[in-house]
Design a protein around this motif. Structure first.
Motif, PDB file in Angstrom:
ATOM      1  N   LYS A  25      26.542  50.798 -18.382  1.00  0.00           N
ATOM      2  CA  LYS A  25      25.718  50.123 -19.378  1.00  0.00           C
ATOM      3  C   LYS A  25      25.131  48.854 -18.779  1.00  0.00           C
ATOM      4  O   LYS A  25      25.760  48.202 -17.947  1.00  0.00           O
ATOM      5  N   HIS A  26      23.942  48.507 -19.243  1.00  0.00           N
ATOM      6  CA  HIS A  26      23.349  47.240 -18.823  1.00  0.00           C
ATOM      7  C   HIS A  26      24.132  46.070 -19.421  1.00  0.00           C
ATOM      8  O   HIS A  26      24.540  46.125 -20.573  1.00  0.00           O
ATOM      9  N   THR A  27      24.305  45.038 -18.625  1.00  0.00           N
ATOM     10  CA  THR A  27      24.785  43.763 -19.135  1.00  0.00           C
ATOM     11  C   THR A  27      23.532  42.944 -19.431  1.00  0.00           C
ATOM     12  O   THR A  27      22.694  42.736 -18.546  1.00  0.00           O
ATOM     13  N   GLU A  28      23.395  42.536 -20.677  1.00  0.00           N
ATOM     14  CA  GLU A  28      22.215  41.766 -21.092  1.00  0.00           C
ATOM     15  C   GLU A  28      22.448  40.290 -20.763  1.00  0.00           C
ATOM     16  O   GLU A  28      23.483  39.718 -21.140  1.00  0.00           O
ATOM     17  N   VAL A  29      21.502  39.680 -20.068  1.00  0.00           N
ATOM     18  CA  VAL A  29      21.661  38.308 -19.587  1.00  0.00           C
ATOM     19  C   VAL A  29      20.428  37.481 -19.955  1.00  0.00           C
ATOM     20  O   VAL A  29      19.294  37.914 -19.751  1.00  0.00           O
ATOM     21  N   ALA A  30      20.666  36.294 -20.502  1.00  0.00           N
ATOM     22  CA  ALA A  30      19.597  35.335 -20.789  1.00  0.00           C
ATOM     23  C   ALA A  30      19.523  34.367 -19.609  1.00  0.00           C
ATOM     24  O   ALA A  30      20.546  33.825 -19.180  1.00  0.00           O
ATOM     25  N   VAL A  31      18.313  34.173 -19.081  1.00  0.00           N
ATOM     26  CA  VAL A  31      18.138  33.325 -17.903  1.00  0.00           C
ATOM     27  C   VAL A  31      17.104  32.246 -18.203  1.00  0.00           C
ATOM     28  O   VAL A  31      16.014  32.536 -18.710  1.00  0.00           O
ATOM     29  N   GLY A  32      17.434  31.011 -17.856  1.00  0.00           N
ATOM     30  CA  GLY A  32      16.538  29.894 -18.106  1.00  0.00           C
ATOM     31  C   GLY A  32      15.835  29.426 -16.845  1.00  0.00           C
ATOM     32  O   GLY A  32      16.486  29.122 -15.846  1.00  0.00           O
ATOM     33  N   ILE A  33      14.515  29.383 -16.915  1.00  0.00           N
ATOM     34  CA  ILE A  33      13.719  28.813 -15.837  1.00  0.00           C
ATOM     35  C   ILE A  33      13.310  27.434 -16.329  1.00  0.00           C
ATOM     36  O   ILE A  33      12.341  27.289 -17.075  1.00  0.00           O
ATOM     37  N   LEU A  34      14.101  26.411 -15.974  1.00  0.00           N
ATOM     38  CA  LEU A  34      13.786  25.052 -16.383  1.00  0.00           C
ATOM     39  C   LEU A  34      12.711  24.513 -15.458  1.00  0.00           C
ATOM     40  O   LEU A  34      12.890  24.501 -14.235  1.00  0.00           O
ATOM     41  N   ILE A  35      11.601  24.091 -16.043  1.00  0.00           N
ATOM     42  CA  ILE A  35      10.447  23.643 -15.271  1.00  0.00           C
ATOM     43  C   ILE A  35      10.149  22.190 -15.622  1.00  0.00           C
ATOM     44  O   ILE A  35       9.854  21.870 -16.771  1.00  0.00           O
ATOM     45  N   ARG A  36      10.264  21.330 -14.620  1.00  0.00           N
ATOM     46  CA  ARG A  36       9.949  19.907 -14.785  1.00  0.00           C
ATOM     47  C   ARG A  36       8.449  19.713 -14.884  1.00  0.00           C
ATOM     48  O   ARG A  36       7.669  20.586 -14.490  1.00  0.00           O
ATOM     49  N   GLN A  37       8.027  18.533 -15.332  1.00  0.00           N
ATOM     50  CA  GLN A  37       6.593  18.235 -15.463  1.00  0.00           C
ATOM     51  C   GLN A  37       5.849  18.366 -14.145  1.00  0.00           C
ATOM     52  O   GLN A  37       4.682  18.727 -14.115  1.00  0.00           O
ATOM     53  N   ASP A  38       6.530  18.099 -13.020  1.00  0.00           N
ATOM     54  CA  ASP A  38       5.868  18.199 -11.718  1.00  0.00           C
ATOM     55  C   ASP A  38       5.884  19.634 -11.172  1.00  0.00           C
ATOM     56  O   ASP A  38       5.466  19.872 -10.047  1.00  0.00           O
ATOM     57  N   GLY A  39       6.384  20.584 -11.974  1.00  0.00           N
ATOM     58  CA  GLY A  39       6.400  21.984 -11.566  1.00  0.00           C
ATOM     59  C   GLY A  39       7.655  22.418 -10.834  1.00  0.00           C
ATOM     60  O   GLY A  39       7.800  23.590 -10.499  1.00  0.00           O
ATOM     61  N   ALA A  40       8.580  21.493 -10.581  1.00  0.00           N
ATOM     62  CA  ALA A  40       9.820  21.860  -9.890  1.00  0.00           C
ATOM     63  C   ALA A  40      10.700  22.706 -10.805  1.00  0.00           C
ATOM     64  O   ALA A  40      10.728  22.515 -12.024  1.00  0.00           O
ATOM     65  N   LEU A  41      11.429  23.643 -10.198  1.00  0.00           N
ATOM     66  CA  LEU A  41      12.301  24.583 -10.904  1.00  0.00           C
ATOM     67  C   LEU A  41      13.756  24.247 -10.618  1.00  0.00           C
ATOM     68  O   LEU A  41      14.104  23.921  -9.480  1.00  0.00           O
ATOM     69  N   LEU A  42      14.610  24.369 -11.637  1.00  0.00           N
ATOM     70  CA  LEU A  42      16.033  24.087 -11.446  1.00  0.00           C
ATOM     71  C   LEU A  42      16.767  25.351 -11.023  1.00  0.00           C
ATOM     72  O   LEU A  42      16.703  26.378 -11.695  1.00  0.00           O
TER      73      LEU A  42
END
Length: 138
Positions: free
Chosen positions: A6-23
């Motif tokens: 079975k698939h494991t359902e995962v929520a993923v956050g792409i946090l994007i700063r104002q300067d476009g940097a990703l966490l």
């Protein structure tokens, strides 16, 4: 081809700063792919929406409370330990100080990334983000 997992359902956050940097943060010790860099998030529990799961996971992992999460894409990745369906959300608003509550490291990244190794399931999304955001060189 009959994959009965079975698939494991995962929520993923792409946090994007104002300067476009990703966490990105590292996977904690004791988990599969420990030390690999990934976008933060985690399993969606029964009865949770993607946004509810992401909000809970980011408080638990990073100590931040997110504002609106913009559901963006869904991908699947077949890891040896799990078949996952990743629900990618862009997040532009959060509050609180980053605490790294699972002993992980964090880094704000622009393209090209300077951290490695990166979790394999993130590669398609990184390609899409790079095309969208462009190379900033910051």
């Amino acid at each position: 081809m009959s994959d009965t997992r079975k698939h494991t359902e995962v929520a993923v956050g792409i946090l994007i700063r104002q300067d476009g940097a990703l966490l990105l943060s590292t996977r904690p010790e004791g988990k599969a792919y420990a030390g690999y860099w990934e976008f933060p998030g985690g399993k969606i529990e029964a009865g949770e929406t993607v946004t509810e799961a992401l909000r809970r996971e980011l408080i638990e992992e990073l100590g931040v409370t997110i504002g609106e999460a913009h559901e963006w894409k869904v991908t699947e990745h077949d890891y040896p330990h799990a078949l996952v369906r990743l629900h990618w959300c862009k997040v532009f608003d959060w509050s609180g100080g980053f605490e790294m509550r699972e002993g992980q490291q964090m880094a704000w990244q622009t393209f090209p990334l300077t951290v490695s190794p990166v979790l394999p399931g993130a590669y398609p999304v990184l390609d899409w983000l790079e095309a969208e955001l462009g190379v900033t060189g910051a």
